[in-house]
Enzyme design. Sequence first.
Site, PDB file in Angstrom:
ATOM      1  N   GLU A 109      16.677  41.336  40.583  1.00 22.40           N
ATOM      2  CA  GLU A 109      17.194  40.280  39.648  1.00 22.40           C
ATOM      3  C   GLU A 109      17.377  38.986  40.228  1.00 22.40           C
ATOM      4  O   GLU A 109      18.235  38.766  41.095  1.00 22.40           O
ATOM      5  CB  GLU A 109      18.525  40.811  38.875  1.00 22.40           C
ATOM      6  N   CYS A 149      20.971  41.482  33.040  1.00 28.13           N
ATOM      7  CA  CYS A 149      21.417  40.239  31.865  1.00 28.13           C
ATOM      8  C   CYS A 149      20.668  38.940  31.971  1.00 28.13           C
ATOM      9  O   CYS A 149      20.681  38.421  30.891  1.00 28.13           O
ATOM     10  CB  CYS A 149      22.942  40.145  32.390  1.00 28.13           C
ATOM     11  N   ASN A 171      18.065  45.255  27.827  1.00 24.49           N
ATOM     12  CA  ASN A 171      19.125  45.456  29.064  1.00 24.49           C
ATOM     13  C   ASN A 171      20.525  45.802  28.273  1.00 24.49           C
ATOM     14  O   ASN A 171      21.127  44.802  28.087  1.00 24.49           O
ATOM     15  CB  ASN A 171      18.946  44.479  29.824  1.00 24.49           C
ATOM     16  N   GLU A 172      21.092  47.047  28.587  1.00 22.97           N
ATOM     17  CA  GLU A 172      22.460  47.438  28.367  1.00 22.97           C
ATOM     18  C   GLU A 172      22.828  46.668  27.003  1.00 22.97           C
ATOM     19  O   GLU A 172      24.157  46.390  26.795  1.00 22.97           O
ATOM     20  CB  GLU A 172      23.166  46.478  29.294  1.00 22.97           C
TER      21      GLU A 172
HETATM   22  O1  AHR Z   1      23.050  44.149  38.463  1.00 19.47           O
HETATM   23  C1  AHR Z   1      23.935  43.061  37.969  1.00 19.47           C
HETATM   24  C2  AHR Z   1      24.235  42.987  36.475  1.00 19.47           C
HETATM   25  O2  AHR Z   1      24.652  44.274  36.031  1.00 19.47           O
HETATM   26  C3  AHR Z   1      22.704  43.259  35.417  1.00 19.47           C
HETATM   27  O3  AHR Z   1      22.212  42.032  35.256  1.00 19.47           O
HETATM   28  C4  AHR Z   1      23.143  43.767  34.223  1.00 19.47           C
HETATM   29  O4  AHR Z   1      22.050  44.815  33.705  1.00 19.47           O
HETATM   30  C5  AHR Z   1      24.205  44.833  34.701  1.00 19.47           C
HETATM   31  O5  AHR Z   1      25.453  44.631  33.981  1.00 19.47           O
END
Ligand code: AHR
Length: 667
Positions: free
Chosen positions: A50, A264, A391-392
Amino acid sequence: MRTVLQKFIPMFGAILLAANLSASAAADLNIQITAQGKPISPDLFGIFFEDLNYAADGGLYAELVQNGLFEYQATERIDWTAMTAWEPVARDGATGSLKVSDAVPVNPNNPHYVVVEMKSPGGGFGLANSGFDGIPVQAGGQYDFSVFGRQLFTGNHWGGNGVLASSSRLVVRLETREGAVLGEAVVEISGRDWQRFAATIIVTNSDPAARLVLLSQTKGAVALDDISLFPHATFRNRPNGLRADLAQAIADIHPKFMRFPGGCLVHGHSLGNIYHWKDSVGPVEQRRGQENLWGYHQSLGLGFFEYFQFCEDIGAKPLPVVAAGVCCQNADDQGGTGQRGLPLEAMPAYIQDVLDLIEYANGPTNSTWGAKRAAAGHPAPFNLQFLGLGNEDAQTDVFRERFKMIYDAVKAKHPEITIIGTVGPAPDGSDYDLGWKFANEQRLEMVDEHYYEKPEWFLQNLARYDTYNRTNSKVYVGEYASQGNALFNALAEAAYMTSLERNGDVVHMASYAPLLAREGHTQWRPDMIYFNATNILLTANYYVQQIFGRNQGDVYFPATVSAAAPSSGDSTKSVVVSCVSDSGTGDIILKLVNGNTNAISAQVTLPQSFPIKPRATCTVLTGDAKASNSFRNPGAVVPAATEFAAGNSFDCSVPPESLTVIRMKTR
Ligand code: AHR
């Protein structure tokens, strides 16, 4: 000392055991591997990249100039401007001026550039870039400089006699902070239209924090943009490539897949901040950089082409993630809006972008997007198999409606692509429950679970997947970490990873998170690899990932573990065991995690049907469980490998507080 690992391990039945500390000559444990194996995922352990903690710009992306596109803005950070990381330089009485312009950009996606007007020559007037906390250079190293430039008419300042000089001389230097020259090149900027000019600088002396200095030595003005400096030696010598030491450390994990470009980051803090993969491909000066959800600028110089290329270079299957048509429900501190959905009338175009991504990765060279991949230098497909969708995300109707629209369209056109859904940010709770309900209703092939928990949680949850329904969606544990970089954290993760192997029929993939963090720019801890301009720091967690990554299998063989001697008092000696075979090499791989402060002796028996060769290797990660590696002491916790005499039956001593992996040949 009784460790937490010891305390919790006895909760997990047959794989765990209590044995007698006082047994001396006799082994403490008998470990019997059964002959009947079950197939497990061949893609189990991979990585998640990321762009967080300056993981891309100033990190894996080898570009040494910061803000070379002049696109930093106060909307990203209050003290940022288009000139952040740059300062004016005048040498030996030279005078001139700098200004930022957007009148005639190189490309509308990259609107700003700098105008350097030199009024009286002296030793040259221009600007200097300080890189990311300095530009590290090495004696004898080659550095590839490039710039987009054009000559300008600026009032009375054509050049010598009111005539446009045929070219404008630009001296490009790497210098120490004190101004000593480390290497130099000259480019002649010519013409009224934007063109790319390039030169190589050879450096004479090393400096961990040099500056790039550009000095205009011809009276008149030039416009400059996309000012770039790469070490010539990038990973695999790719142009627009990756920082070699970091990329190599990642490659050394031997990940089976790589999820990118983030969690995120992908869905962004608002609809306008969603990451659009198309902004990240094509010539760098044409990419549309933007504010990173994590509070800095992302140039997108490291974009989807480079991610796909890196995956191929390290033998990892690519797993790009796209937003599910909604932005982040949190991220208020980044100026976020809470979850919003793209307007429904915008969805067809968004869905087309997702379909185009698949064509970019896999399409023939005569398709629109396959042709763009070929133009970037890769006519062969990248063999995309997986796509992360969302994502989440908060499990709302807004999310579900858009997810389904994208999912259905992709599946209709590309049934061969495995789409991975999302079940929230935690191992339980309402998004987890609703996410799984939605996954079951939609019959999704796979969902992405995330958990950042204490090491104790991992040890208490070694049986988490034992009872997962095998007919439901498969699981991708896309993000997990045990909230620390000590050996004890790493061993808790190792113990947990043995449980993922045992459940490798339902857990298809898993990746630790986050992967990278730049010293001084770390927004999230813990991370797997820390780095600064010149050094990288491999954590104990990294070594666990590396050991598991290098010792993956595709068949799991259950182990029966029993006490070899009658218990005499202390009944807390416990070891977690996992045995797999790798059909590619034929190797049998035995992993043991010992949470005790004492060594444990084990007698291991493997089925006679396994033609075990005597010569094996044993890799051990052990030490003080509270120890962690640091830039000052990077070697506090490192694995050691030795040769080992194996057979269908052998004794071994498992060091205290350790991960031990015995890899045996059968061919
Ligand atoms: O890994 C850091 C963050 O943690 C990522 O962006 C997210 O998917 C999770 O909340």
